[in-house]
Design a protein around this motif. Sequence first.
Motif, short mmCIF file in Angstrom:
data_model
loop_
_atom_site.label_atom_id
_atom_site.label_comp_id
_atom_site.label_asym_id
_atom_site.label_seq_id
_atom_site.Cartn_x
_atom_site.Cartn_y
_atom_site.Cartn_z
N GLU A 112 0.83 -1.20 0.00
CA GLU A 112 0.00 0.00 0.00
C GLU A 112 0.87 1.26 0.00
O GLU A 112 0.66 2.19 -0.78
CB GLU A 112 -0.94 0.00 1.20
N GLN A 163 -8.29 -1.09 -0.28
CA GLN A 163 -8.38 -0.36 -1.53
C GLN A 163 -7.46 0.83 -1.43
O GLN A 163 -7.56 1.62 -0.49
CB GLN A 163 -9.81 0.08 -1.79
N GLU A 214 -9.13 -6.99 2.96
CA GLU A 214 -9.13 -6.27 1.68
C GLU A 214 -8.73 -4.83 1.94
O GLU A 214 -9.11 -4.25 2.95
CB GLU A 214 -10.53 -6.29 1.04
N ARG A 239 -6.36 4.29 -2.94
CA ARG A 239 -6.82 5.37 -3.82
C ARG A 239 -5.91 6.57 -3.61
O ARG A 239 -5.42 6.80 -2.52
CB ARG A 239 -8.25 5.74 -3.50
N GLU A 288 -3.19 2.92 -8.16
CA GLU A 288 -4.43 2.57 -7.47
C GLU A 288 -4.63 1.07 -7.62
O GLU A 288 -4.40 0.52 -8.70
CB GLU A 288 -5.61 3.33 -8.06
N ARG A 334 -6.61 -2.76 -5.73
CA ARG A 334 -7.32 -3.50 -4.68
C ARG A 334 -6.42 -4.66 -4.31
O ARG A 334 -6.01 -5.44 -5.16
CB ARG A 334 -8.66 -4.01 -5.21
#
Length: 85
Positions: free
Chosen positions: A44, A81, A79, A83, A53, A55
């Motif tokens: 990340e 995400q 999970e 962004r 970006e 997932r």
Amino acid sequence: MLVIEVTNAREVVRKRMGPLGGRLLGKVVDAEAQVEKALIQELEKSFREFGIEARIFSVDGPQMIGRSHLEIPLQVREERQVRLG
């Protein structure tokens, strides 16, 4: 899509946690989940730095069969995400 299989999760956790960690493996500590969580955090951070970006999923169940098949009974553990902005 990338698929990364960590093949030495138990050894990594043993090295990080010492002898006590080695005894707790499988009883209290899920080595794969711990290593995957750390990898997700690093991915990340790196993705953000590169402007990517994505997932990212930590899943339980899939197994590589040889070099050309992936067996996918899947249970999502985590999970995230990523962004930008």
